[in-house]
Design an enzyme around this catalytic site. Structure first.
Site, PDB file in Angstrom:
ATOM      1  N   TRP A 119     -30.025  73.161 -14.033  1.00 15.99           N
ATOM      2  CA  TRP A 119     -31.132  72.456 -14.693  1.00 15.99           C
ATOM      3  C   TRP A 119     -30.870  70.984 -14.893  1.00 15.99           C
ATOM      4  O   TRP A 119     -31.797  70.186 -14.940  1.00 15.99           O
ATOM      5  CB  TRP A 119     -31.596  73.178 -15.952  1.00 15.99           C
ATOM      6  N   ASP A 120     -29.592  70.571 -14.944  1.00 19.61           N
ATOM      7  CA  ASP A 120     -29.276  69.138 -14.994  1.00 19.61           C
ATOM      8  C   ASP A 120     -29.921  68.397 -13.822  1.00 19.61           C
ATOM      9  O   ASP A 120     -30.356  67.250 -13.949  1.00 19.61           O
ATOM     10  CB  ASP A 120     -27.760  68.910 -14.900  1.00 19.61           C
ATOM     11  N   ASN A 156     -25.786  78.855 -11.912  1.00 20.89           N
ATOM     12  CA  ASN A 156     -25.560  77.944 -13.036  1.00 20.89           C
ATOM     13  C   ASN A 156     -25.019  76.585 -12.541  1.00 20.89           C
ATOM     14  O   ASN A 156     -25.479  75.521 -12.922  1.00 20.89           O
ATOM     15  CB  ASN A 156     -24.574  78.648 -13.970  1.00 20.89           C
ATOM     16  N   ARG A 165     -24.617  84.201 -12.914  1.00 19.40           N
ATOM     17  CA  ARG A 165     -25.763  83.790 -13.736  1.00 19.40           C
ATOM     18  C   ARG A 165     -26.420  82.539 -13.163  1.00 19.40           C
ATOM     19  O   ARG A 165     -25.839  81.843 -12.332  1.00 19.40           O
ATOM     20  CB  ARG A 165     -25.304  83.501 -15.167  1.00 19.40           C
ATOM     21  N   ARG A 232     -15.766  84.166 -19.597  1.00 16.97           N
ATOM     22  CA  ARG A 232     -16.122  83.151 -18.588  1.00 16.97           C
ATOM     23  C   ARG A 232     -14.828  82.512 -18.066  1.00 16.97           C
ATOM     24  O   ARG A 232     -14.029  82.012 -18.873  1.00 16.97           O
ATOM     25  CB  ARG A 232     -16.999  82.058 -19.228  1.00 16.97           C
ATOM     26  N   GLU A 234     -14.246  79.715 -16.812  1.00 18.10           N
ATOM     27  CA  GLU A 234     -14.108  78.293 -17.169  1.00 18.10           C
ATOM     28  C   GLU A 234     -13.858  78.103 -18.659  1.00 18.10           C
ATOM     29  O   GLU A 234     -13.586  76.979 -19.109  1.00 18.10           O
ATOM     30  CB  GLU A 234     -15.350  77.502 -16.711  1.00 18.10           C
ATOM     31  N   GLY A 265     -28.516  77.731 -20.697  1.00 20.71           N
ATOM     32  CA  GLY A 265     -28.278  76.292 -20.803  1.00 20.71           C
ATOM     33  C   GLY A 265     -27.920  75.890 -22.229  1.00 20.71           C
ATOM     34  O   GLY A 265     -27.407  74.809 -22.457  1.00 20.71           O
ATOM     35  N   ASP A 267     -25.513  76.741 -24.505  1.00 17.29           N
ATOM     36  CA  ASP A 267     -24.263  77.379 -24.894  1.00 17.29           C
ATOM     37  C   ASP A 267     -23.497  76.393 -25.779  1.00 17.29           C
ATOM     38  O   ASP A 267     -23.064  75.365 -25.285  1.00 17.29           O
ATOM     39  CB  ASP A 267     -23.435  77.812 -23.680  1.00 17.29           C
ATOM     40  N   GLU A 468     -23.864  62.707 -22.952  1.00 15.00           N
ATOM     41  CA  GLU A 468     -24.641  63.881 -22.511  1.00 15.00           C
ATOM     42  C   GLU A 468     -25.619  64.358 -23.573  1.00 15.00           C
ATOM     43  O   GLU A 468     -26.610  65.025 -23.278  1.00 15.00           O
ATOM     44  CB  GLU A 468     -23.712  65.048 -22.151  1.00 15.00           C
ATOM     45  N   GLU A 483     -17.404  73.653 -27.595  1.00 16.48           N
ATOM     46  CA  GLU A 483     -16.055  73.942 -27.121  1.00 16.48           C
ATOM     47  C   GLU A 483     -15.410  72.802 -26.338  1.00 16.48           C
ATOM     48  O   GLU A 483     -14.340  72.958 -25.784  1.00 16.48           O
ATOM     49  CB  GLU A 483     -16.017  75.257 -26.330  1.00 16.48           C
TER      50      GLU A 483
HETATM   51  O1  LIG Z   1     -24.171  69.538 -18.219  1.00 12.97           O
HETATM   52  C1  LIG Z   1     -23.716  70.719 -17.616  1.00 12.97           C
HETATM   53  C2  LIG Z   1     -23.857  71.890 -18.535  1.00 12.97           C
HETATM   54  O2  LIG Z   1     -22.937  71.730 -19.608  1.00 12.97           O
HETATM   55  C3  LIG Z   1     -22.914  72.754 -20.600  1.00 12.97           C
HETATM   56  O3  LIG Z   1     -22.669  74.011 -20.093  1.00 12.97           O
HETATM   57  C4  LIG Z   1     -21.684  74.116 -19.118  1.00 12.97           C
HETATM   58  O4  LIG Z   1     -20.403  74.218 -19.675  1.00 12.97           O
HETATM   59  C5  LIG Z   1     -20.097  75.472 -20.295  1.00 12.97           C
HETATM   60  C6  LIG Z   1     -18.695  75.398 -20.782  1.00 12.97           C
HETATM   61  O5  LIG Z   1     -17.815  75.119 -19.763  1.00 12.97           O
HETATM   62  C7  LIG Z   1     -20.316  76.631 -19.311  1.00 12.97           C
HETATM   63  O6  LIG Z   1     -20.027  77.855 -19.906  1.00 12.97           O
HETATM   64  C8  LIG Z   1     -21.776  76.615 -18.900  1.00 12.97           C
HETATM   65  O7  LIG Z   1     -22.060  77.675 -18.042  1.00 12.97           O
HETATM   66  C9  LIG Z   1     -22.015  75.301 -18.213  1.00 12.97           C
HETATM   67  O8  LIG Z   1     -23.353  75.251 -17.806  1.00 12.97           O
HETATM   68  C10 LIG Z   1     -24.300  72.794 -21.234  1.00 12.97           C
HETATM   69  O9  LIG Z   1     -24.353  73.721 -22.291  1.00 12.97           O
HETATM   70  C11 LIG Z   1     -25.342  73.125 -20.162  1.00 12.97           C
HETATM   71  O10 LIG Z   1     -26.628  73.124 -20.751  1.00 12.97           O
HETATM   72  C12 LIG Z   1     -25.292  72.060 -19.065  1.00 12.97           C
HETATM   73  O11 LIG Z   1     -26.129  72.442 -18.011  1.00 12.97           O
END
Ligand SMILES: OC[C@H]1O[C@H](O[C@H]2O[C@H](CO)[C@@H](O)[C@H](O)[C@H]2O)[C@H](O)[C@@H](O)[C@@H]1O
Length: 525
Positions: A119-120, A156, A165, A232, A234, A265, A267, A468, A483
């Site tokens: 979505w970014d 994602n 996902r 997850r 990551e 999105g 999280d 961000e 986190e």
């Molecule tokens: O800007 C990128 C994304 O950043 C956050 O989520 C991302 O990082 C999380 C932690 O590593 C990961 O679990 C998640 O799947 C990633 O998308 C943010 O919350 C997202 O909205 C954003 O797209």
């Protein structure tokens, strides 16, 4: 991190390791893993070297604002990447997915986010279009289409650990933006096929839920549901810590809920938490989200319109009917007339695994910015009483804070909660008001645009960073919680700034735009 050798050799070396010893483990990493990001090269994006297009941003007259806009243009150079040839030659050594390894440049959010995100990308791409970087925008879209063609959905992000996902479904809006800027029927036909596959992904079990409405009808809506019950990768350490002390089945169930929240999105956010505060109570799959279903309604409308343009009449009729059915469900179940907003639904506890039937549910009482995403998606036609009620509901919501649109009213320490303000949400709310709520909506949208630009510019002027997320209470302050530390770069922040500069113009020296009224004296956490 890329592997420095064949996976079998790395695994064999790992088997022989004394993993209790951190120094040995560090040596193992140094020997068998390559640095994070070494799979990427800076990319020379087509059009970047030429600089901004002649006559761009005609409404931005102020010299400081133009200098900032030029800096934002240049930042695409810092966010543009391509995969090293090794990713295509040895895919088994890399987490980067093949659609990102076909020689096309792509745009990353920035900092720790070194891959194309779903979505970014929509907001980054709209900024690219403002900058006249059409070829790069097309490359970015083609990478997304290639992902749907390979996996059946948009992951994602383009890493193997994101394959369980997706993220909020904005591909059809991305296609619409590229098509509007440079119509290309061949690309539209390719996109139409991909979008139908993506639609099937979001409307099949277990993402699909059937609910019995008060009108006696059965309605079909969707929810986030990640296809994993593991931590997850990551954020492995964090997810293991969150599940500490739970038995195997409970931990597995919690990990699915956490990954499903990442799919949203958001999280993480109190929105997904049963007790509103602790991650242990995460129950994302029991929520039928207002924003997800509105985005799917918008996707169905877009597919119908692309199909009509391509002369695919049967597809157009099918998706018009799907959109009408979803809107009926949204009207019957999600709309809250008194609150002037669309509410998430929360399924009863025993319904989380079910995809069919008459599960009991209730509207969530939490006030969250996503409750107005349906306005952006066209769920209330322009000029109707419903659009006016939604505008009034937003004004009363307490989300319109002194320096930005807050994402929720609860302060939990999570990054998708008070007092954080996120560019994509601000942009959707603002565009919804501008498109569907008459003069008053346009005025509020202009005030929100001014407020956003003021905050983003204040941060830039103070420290040269594009965050961000922001603090909705103080212009220029970064958001916090969650986190990881607030990062900068940043794809969607720059994209939203550029598109607002194009639409509204801006002068940092001028007084704040009228239209927001006085901010709430104290916003209730
Ligand atoms: O800007 C990128 C994304 O950043 C956050 O989520 C991302 O990082 C999380 C932690 O590593 C990961 O679990 C998640 O799947 C990633 O998308 C943010 O919350 C997202 O909205 C954003 O797209």
């Amino acid at each position: 991190m890329p592997l420095a050798a064949r996976p079998a050799d790395v695994a064999a070396a790992f088997e022989q390791l004394d993993r209790r010893d951190n120094v040995t483990l560090q040596h193992f990493c140094n020997r068998w893993l390559l640095p994070a990001g070494s799979d990427l090269l800076p990319a020379a994006a087509p059009g970047l070297a030429a600089g901004p297009p002649p006559g761009w941003l005609p409404q931005v007259q102020n010299a400081e604002a133009r200098t900032w806009a030029e800096a934002l243009f240049s930042l695409w150079g810092a966010l543009c990447r391509q995969a090293t040839p090794d990713v295509a030659a040895h895919p088994e050594r890399h987490s980067l997915l093949q659609p990102a390894a076909q020689g096309r440049p792509f745009v990353v959010p920035g900092a720790r986010f070194r891959e194309q995100y779903y979505w970014d990308t929509f907001w980054s791409l709209r900024g690219l279009l403002v900058c006249g970087l059409h070829d790069l925008a097309k490359d970015v879209l083609c990478t997304m289409l290639a992902a749907v063609e390979q996996f059946g959905f948009t992951p994602n992000g383009l890493r193997s650990y994101y394959l369980n996902r997706s993220q909020p479904p904005l591909l059809s809006q991305t296609v619409a933006a590229v098509h509007a800027s440079a119509p290309d029927l061949a690309l539209l036909a390719r996109a139409l096929a991909a979008l139908q596959r993506e639609h099937a992904y979001w409307t099949s079990s277990p993402k699909a839920v059937e609910l019995q409405g008060p009108d006696g009808r059965t309605h079909r809506l969707s929810r986030y549901w990640a296809a994993t019950d593991q931590p997850r990768p990551e954020a492995y350490r964090e997810d293991v810590a969150t599940a500490a002390g739970l038995d195997g089945a409970a931990a597995a169930a919690l990990w699915r809920e956490l990954a499903s929240a990442a799919e949203s999105g958001w999280d993480f956010s109190s929105r997904w938490l049963d007790d509103g505060v602790s991650l242990r109570s995460c129950r994302t799959t029991r929520v039928v989200p207002a924003d997800l279903n509105a985005l799917l309604y918008q996707m169905e409308c877009n597919i119908a319109s692309f199909a009509a343009e391509l002369g695919e009449d049967e597809v157009a009729a099918r998706f018009r009917a799907a959109a009408a059915a979803r809107l009926q469900a949204i009207d019957a179940l999600l709309w809250d007339e008194r609150g002037g907003q669309w509410r998430d639904l929360v399924l009863a506890a025993d319904a989380s695994g079910g995809s069919t039937g008459s599960s009991s549910f209730e509207q969530s009482s939490v006030v969250v910015a996503s409750n107005w995403v349906p306005l952006y998606c066209g769920c209330a036609p322009a000029g109707t009483a419903r659009a006016a009620a939604a505008l009034a509901g937003l004004r009363r919501s307490n989300l319109l804070a002194a320096a930005g649109v807050a994402v929720t009213l609860r302060e939990t320490g999570q990054q998708w909660d008070w007092p954080n303000s996120w560019p994509p949400l601000t942009c959707m709310l603002l565009e919804g008001c501008a498109s569907y709520c008459g003069q008053e909506g346009k005025q509020l949208a202009a005030a929100l645009a001014d407020q956003y630009l003021r905050s983003a510019y204040a941060a830039w002027a103070a420290c040269g960073r594009m965050f961000e997320k922001f603090d909705a209470q103080q212009a220029g302050a970064p958001g916090g919680g969650g986190e990881y530390q607030c990062v900068d770069g940043f794809g969607w922040t720059n994209g939203v700034a550029l598109l607002l500069l194009e639409r509204y113009g801006w002068d940092p020296a001028a007084g704040a735009a009228a239209g927001l009224g006085s901010p709430p004296a104290a916003t209730q956490p």
